[in-house]
Design an enzyme around this catalytic site. Sequence first.
Site, PDB file in Angstrom:
ATOM      1  N   ARG A 175       0.846  -1.199   0.000  1.00 54.93           N
ATOM      2  CA  ARG A 175       0.000   0.000   0.000  1.00 54.93           C
ATOM      3  C   ARG A 175       0.880   1.247   0.000  1.00 54.93           C
ATOM      4  O   ARG A 175       1.807   1.362   0.800  1.00 54.93           O
ATOM      5  CB  ARG A 175      -0.931  -0.009   1.220  1.00 54.93           C
ATOM      6  CG  ARG A 175      -1.849  -1.222   1.218  1.00 54.93           C
ATOM      7  CD  ARG A 175      -2.837  -1.237   2.353  1.00 54.93           C
ATOM      8  NE  ARG A 175      -3.648  -2.455   2.316  1.00 54.93           N
ATOM      9  CZ  ARG A 175      -4.603  -2.758   3.181  1.00 54.93           C
ATOM     10  NH1 ARG A 175      -4.882  -1.912   4.169  1.00 54.93           N
ATOM     11  NH2 ARG A 175      -5.283  -3.883   3.076  1.00 54.93           N
ATOM     12  N   ARG A 182       1.769   1.354  10.320  1.00 52.97           N
ATOM     13  CA  ARG A 182       1.346   1.782   8.984  1.00 52.97           C
ATOM     14  C   ARG A 182       2.554   1.731   8.064  1.00 52.97           C
ATOM     15  O   ARG A 182       3.418   2.606   8.097  1.00 52.97           O
ATOM     16  CB  ARG A 182       0.770   3.204   9.031  1.00 52.97           C
ATOM     17  CG  ARG A 182       0.073   3.626   7.730  1.00 52.97           C
ATOM     18  CD  ARG A 182      -0.338   5.090   7.785  1.00 52.97           C
ATOM     19  NE  ARG A 182      -1.314   5.348   8.808  1.00 52.97           N
ATOM     20  CZ  ARG A 182      -2.642   5.260   8.648  1.00 52.97           C
ATOM     21  NH1 ARG A 182      -3.124   4.925   7.468  1.00 52.97           N
ATOM     22  NH2 ARG A 182      -3.460   5.528   9.639  1.00 52.97           N
ATOM     23  N   GLU A 198      -7.411  -0.156  14.639  1.00 46.08           N
ATOM     24  CA  GLU A 198      -7.881  -1.236  13.773  1.00 46.08           C
ATOM     25  C   GLU A 198      -6.826  -2.329  13.610  1.00 46.08           C
ATOM     26  O   GLU A 198      -5.672  -2.058  13.310  1.00 46.08           O
ATOM     27  CB  GLU A 198      -8.251  -0.682  12.396  1.00 46.08           C
ATOM     28  CG  GLU A 198      -8.708  -1.764  11.423  1.00 46.08           C
ATOM     29  CD  GLU A 198      -8.810  -1.286   9.988  1.00 46.08           C
ATOM     30  OE1 GLU A 198      -8.847  -2.157   9.088  1.00 46.08           O
ATOM     31  OE2 GLU A 198      -8.834  -0.053   9.762  1.00 46.08           O
ATOM     32  N   SER A 244     -10.696  -6.312   9.821  1.00 45.03           N
ATOM     33  CA  SER A 244     -11.996  -5.830   9.372  1.00 45.03           C
ATOM     34  C   SER A 244     -12.658  -6.919   8.550  1.00 45.03           C
ATOM     35  O   SER A 244     -11.990  -7.846   8.064  1.00 45.03           O
ATOM     36  CB  SER A 244     -11.858  -4.546   8.547  1.00 45.03           C
ATOM     37  OG  SER A 244     -11.186  -4.815   7.335  1.00 45.03           O
ATOM     38  N   ARG A 296       1.024  -5.378  11.961  1.00 42.67           N
ATOM     39  CA  ARG A 296       0.297  -4.614  12.976  1.00 42.67           C
ATOM     40  C   ARG A 296      -0.044  -5.494  14.182  1.00 42.67           C
ATOM     41  O   ARG A 296      -0.063  -5.011  15.322  1.00 42.67           O
ATOM     42  CB  ARG A 296      -0.968  -3.994  12.369  1.00 42.67           C
ATOM     43  CG  ARG A 296      -1.662  -3.028  13.305  1.00 42.67           C
ATOM     44  CD  ARG A 296      -2.783  -2.267  12.639  1.00 42.67           C
ATOM     45  NE  ARG A 296      -2.292  -1.234  11.721  1.00 42.67           N
ATOM     46  CZ  ARG A 296      -2.977  -0.147  11.377  1.00 42.67           C
ATOM     47  NH1 ARG A 296      -4.189   0.048  11.878  1.00 42.67           N
ATOM     48  NH2 ARG A 296      -2.477   0.741  10.539  1.00 42.67           N
TER      49      ARG A 296
END
Length: 423
Positions: free
Chosen positions: A253, A268, A340, A343, A381
């Site tokens: 990403r 991140r 987070e 999800s 993460r």
Amino acid sequence: MLRDDPDAVRASQRARGDDESRVDTLLAADAERRAAVHRADDLRAEQKTVSQSVKKATPEERPAVLERAKALSAEVKAAEEATRAADEALRAAHLAIANVVAPEVPPGGEDDAVTLRTVGEVPSYDFEPRDHLDIGTALGAIDMERGAKVSGSRFYFLTGPGALLEFALAQLAITRAVAAGFVPVVAPALVGAQAMEGTGFLGEHLEEVYRVERDDLYLVGTSEVALAGMHADEVLDLSAGPRRYAGWSSCFRREAGSYGKDTKGIIRVHWFDKVEMFSFCPPEQAQAEHLRLLQWEEEFLQALELPYRVVDIAAGDLGTSAARKYDIEAWFPTQGTYRELTSTSDCTTFQARRLGIRYRDADGKPQTAATLNGTLCAIARTIACLLEVHQRADGSVHVPAALRPWLGGHEVLSPGMSLAPSA
């Protein structure tokens, strides 16, 4: 749906904060395409009639009939070209509209998610807790400096116990997924435009995506893309229930627009590995399947002994393909908040319609399938969260029982420890 109830689609666009005029653009494109098809069909029918009349024409009539046949041939060619252009315009207008938001989704944006439940106790410490990077550096588990030297900012090395934690989490996630009936898949990290576009990751999300222009391939941000594309243009047998895959892949990403956010550590980053659940099912089963994916995510975090909360994401914060989405946010002690970690999204028929994925109903008739996805473990993460939550005053880290079989039986990770299996 758009023809029957355009106001519902306009309401969805408003809820997302998207442009309502796209609905009118799509309606117009649909009308123009149908008109173009109708005109082309009429002209072809007339062309057939005129062609048949050539044989019956008298010598006096034949020149005029042939002239009309020639003119019709040109008109049919132009009409077919107009139909192709109308098809392209319709597709472009269709792709510009996100999935229709489910009625139960909370209104608002990023800050309006609704907490459904909180699970586990937030830990307290009799010492000043350190962040995951300080802990990981002391353990010899994370090396950001050399990651940046080799690849640039937001890259890292996982070394020693950090590398073992990566493998342990992947093994735990895949093992639990297989036990729940998922087919394990090692998915490609490079995909073509069809899979990216079909899953909703081009268009407005293009800035987030790495593209290999020379080969016209894209690096996936989630194996959801490859898993959805795996069955493009197929008719699936769903008679025995949902078809479920657990895909492992590296994910990439660009994190465009995140300048200054989470610049420290591995929360991140531009690259990480992930185990992703993906389901194909009939649309009427999608809501129940969504809750099952959420349950498996919760059970995984419970096995890691991490406190978390489940939140219902508001309409303005949904991804393009999601009609509804739940996030699980785990506690990060040094940030004093939940962040987070996983999800799960119900994409209804949005992705399958774009990708041509169908199944046969009870009458044997092909129908568009529903697709759902859920992150079982975003590894980097999750490592960050584990190190922070399970840290101890002496710099060691408690190892949850569920991970010990893949960490040599060690109950604690300590600076300078031997990584050989414990006696």
